[in-house]
Design a protein around this motif. Structure first.
Motif, PDB file in Angstrom:
ATOM      1  N   LYS A 216      15.881  16.285  -4.153  1.00 31.64           N
ATOM      2  CA  LYS A 216      14.594  15.160  -5.136  1.00 31.64           C
ATOM      3  C   LYS A 216      15.207  14.243  -5.328  1.00 31.64           C
ATOM      4  O   LYS A 216      14.572  13.680  -4.338  1.00 31.64           O
ATOM      5  N   GLN A 217      16.050  13.560  -5.561  1.00 28.52           N
ATOM      6  CA  GLN A 217      16.954  12.367  -6.260  1.00 28.52           C
ATOM      7  C   GLN A 217      16.849  12.117  -4.691  1.00 28.52           C
ATOM      8  O   GLN A 217      16.756  11.025  -4.194  1.00 28.52           O
ATOM      9  N   ARG A 218      18.339  12.606  -4.055  1.00 28.11           N
ATOM     10  CA  ARG A 218      18.413  11.923  -2.623  1.00 28.11           C
ATOM     11  C   ARG A 218      17.328  11.948  -1.595  1.00 28.11           C
ATOM     12  O   ARG A 218      17.105  10.631  -0.801  1.00 28.11           O
ATOM     13  N   LYS A 219      16.057  12.662  -1.936  1.00 23.99           N
ATOM     14  CA  LYS A 219      14.378  12.373  -0.597  1.00 23.99           C
ATOM     15  C   LYS A 219      14.209  10.960  -1.219  1.00 23.99           C
ATOM     16  O   LYS A 219      13.859  10.703  -0.597  1.00 23.99           O
ATOM     17  N   MET A 223      13.243   7.408   1.083  1.00 23.35           N
ATOM     18  CA  MET A 223      11.628   7.473   1.078  1.00 23.35           C
ATOM     19  C   MET A 223      11.792   5.940   0.509  1.00 23.35           C
ATOM     20  O   MET A 223      10.690   5.277   1.143  1.00 23.35           O
ATOM     21  N   ALA A 224      12.171   5.597  -0.388  1.00 21.19           N
ATOM     22  CA  ALA A 224      12.179   4.274  -1.019  1.00 21.19           C
ATOM     23  C   ALA A 224      13.212   3.130   0.164  1.00 21.19           C
ATOM     24  O   ALA A 224      11.913   2.060  -0.212  1.00 21.19           O
ATOM     25  N   TYR A 248      15.282   6.291   8.200  1.00 20.96           N
ATOM     26  CA  TYR A 248      14.713   6.803   6.856  1.00 20.96           C
ATOM     27  C   TYR A 248      13.191   7.344   7.226  1.00 20.96           C
ATOM     28  O   TYR A 248      12.524   7.653   6.159  1.00 20.96           O
ATOM     29  N   GLU A 249      12.655   7.105   8.537  1.00 22.34           N
ATOM     30  CA  GLU A 249      11.312   8.084   8.309  1.00 22.34           C
ATOM     31  C   GLU A 249      11.666   9.530   9.329  1.00 22.34           C
ATOM     32  O   GLU A 249      12.860  10.009   9.313  1.00 22.34           O
ATOM     33  N   PRO A 250      10.635  10.261   9.068  1.00 23.20           N
ATOM     34  CA  PRO A 250      10.943  12.114   9.426  1.00 23.20           C
ATOM     35  C   PRO A 250      11.131  11.846  11.325  1.00 23.20           C
ATOM     36  O   PRO A 250      10.920  11.007  11.911  1.00 23.20           O
ATOM     37  N   GLY A 251      12.203  13.250  11.396  1.00 30.18           N
ATOM     38  CA  GLY A 251      12.749  13.232  12.854  1.00 30.18           C
ATOM     39  C   GLY A 251      14.177  12.978  12.065  1.00 30.18           C
ATOM     40  O   GLY A 251      14.545  14.064  11.263  1.00 30.18           O
ATOM     41  N   ASN A 307       7.996   5.341  -4.381  1.00 29.49           N
ATOM     42  CA  ASN A 307       9.623   5.987  -4.354  1.00 29.49           C
ATOM     43  C   ASN A 307      10.487   5.201  -4.338  1.00 29.49           C
ATOM     44  O   ASN A 307      11.401   5.355  -5.934  1.00 29.49           O
ATOM     45  N   TRP A 308      10.431   4.162  -4.365  1.00 27.56           N
ATOM     46  CA  TRP A 308      11.318   2.764  -4.803  1.00 27.56           C
ATOM     47  C   TRP A 308      11.572   2.278  -6.103  1.00 27.56           C
ATOM     48  O   TRP A 308      12.291   2.430  -7.043  1.00 27.56           O
TER      49      TRP A 308
END
Length: 330
Positions: A216-219, A223-224, A248-251, A307-308
């Motif tokens: 979760k933290q790595r996510k 996202m940050a 850093y985007e979905p995909g 997230n940042w």
């Protein structure tokens, strides 16, 4: 070609190794205990992923000799220390000075060098994605890199002339090392912080050990960075390298970046060499880079960066970080 590498950390040392391999006349500027090791044993590098060790014998000096001339100078110093070498760089007799590494004051540093220069100079900026650490007991550097290595390089807001590009490319002939020319290194260096600061935040939150991080933290980390890149784009800052924000985007690219984070967290050696070792030994640099980036963020006070903020809130305050790692700096 006669080259000076000003700085003998991991990045400068690998750069010196490649330049030696290409057949250049290489001088390294080093000081203290490490200078003695280089003089006694040569430049000894263990290339971790490549499972090999190399030994080079560049000339080693402790100070600039103003009578010496060089075809190019690569200055490789942490951001918090580079101001101290601007005057020596102005005194060195070379038509090219390349400042390599994190830098949030490139325009001011360029002006300082050119204002005091003893000869006509061009100042360029570069970033080499090499990591690792020194093993003082063995007099060896342990280097983490992908392939033969590469440097993103260019002028403050422009590409160098073709003659200069050809000259610098020739320094690395037959080594496999690539120069990737960027049209705006000031923007590049800003964008780079969007990628690396979240890694630093999480490393400090995990007491300098990413193996203690959660998925979760790595996510949050990815996202940050995504939020930071979006904020920079909203301010009109070009994303360089081009499309780097897509990692850093979905995909597919985002999944690849998340997998790289996973490797850094699950393999302690890789995590240390790529990120944690630098965070432990350069916390002053990381704090200065964070302060500079926060000034950019402050220009968009209403831009959403939850997230940042969440990730940064996990780490101790910077004073605590400095105290924690003060005895580890070497």
């Amino acid at each position: 070609m006669k080259i000076l590498v000003y700085g003998s950390g991991v990045i400068g040392s690998y750069l010196a190794h490649v330049l030696c391999t290409a057949g250049n006349d290489v001088t390294m500027l080093a000081r203290g205990r490490w200078k003695e090791k280089l003089e006694e044993q040569g430049l000894n590098i263990r290339h971790h992923l490549q499972h090999k060790t190399t030994l080079d014998h560049p000339r080693v000096i402790g100070d600039i000799n103003e009578d010496d001339t060089y075809d190019a100078v690569f200055a490789v110093m942490p951001y918090h220390r580079i101001n101290a070498i601007l005057e020596p760089l102005a005194r060195v007799r070379s038509p090219l000075v390349i400042l390599v590494g994190n830098n949030m004051s490139p325009a001011a540093m360029q002006d300082s060098i050119l204002e005091k220069s003893v000869c006509d100079k061009q100042v360029l900026f570069g970033f080499q994605a090499t990591a690792g650490k020194r093993d003082h007991d063995k007099g060896m550097l342990i280097c983490e890199r992908a392939g033969a290595g590469a440097m993103d390089i260019g002028g403050l807001h422009s590409l160098p002339e073709k003659e200069v590009r050809d000259k610098l490319t020739g320094l690395f002939a037959r080594t496999g090392y690539k120069l990737r020319w960027q049209p705006d290194m000031e923007s590049y260096l800003i964008c780079h912080l969007a990628a690396i600061l979240p890694i630093g935040f999480l490393a400090y939150a995990c007491q300098g050990d990413l193996t203690a991080s959660t998925g979760k933290q790595r996510k949050f980390m990815r996202m940050a960075s995504r939020e930071a890149y979006a904020m920079l784009k909203a301010q009109g800052i070009p994303i360089l390298p081009e499309n780097d924000d897509r990692y850093y985007e979905p995909g597919v690219r985002g999944s690849l970046m998340q997998f790289l984070y996973f490797i850094m967290a699950k393999n302690k050696t890789i995590g240390d060499l790529v990120a944690c070792e630098h965070c432990r030994n350069a916390c002053e640099e990381m704090e200065m880079l964070n302060t500079a980036f926060e000034k950019i963020i402050s220009r968009s006070p209403d831009f959403p960066m939850p997230n940042w903020r969440r990730l940064k809130g996990l780490m101790p305050d910077w004073e605590t970080v400095r105290r924690q790692y003060a005895d580890k700096v070497h």
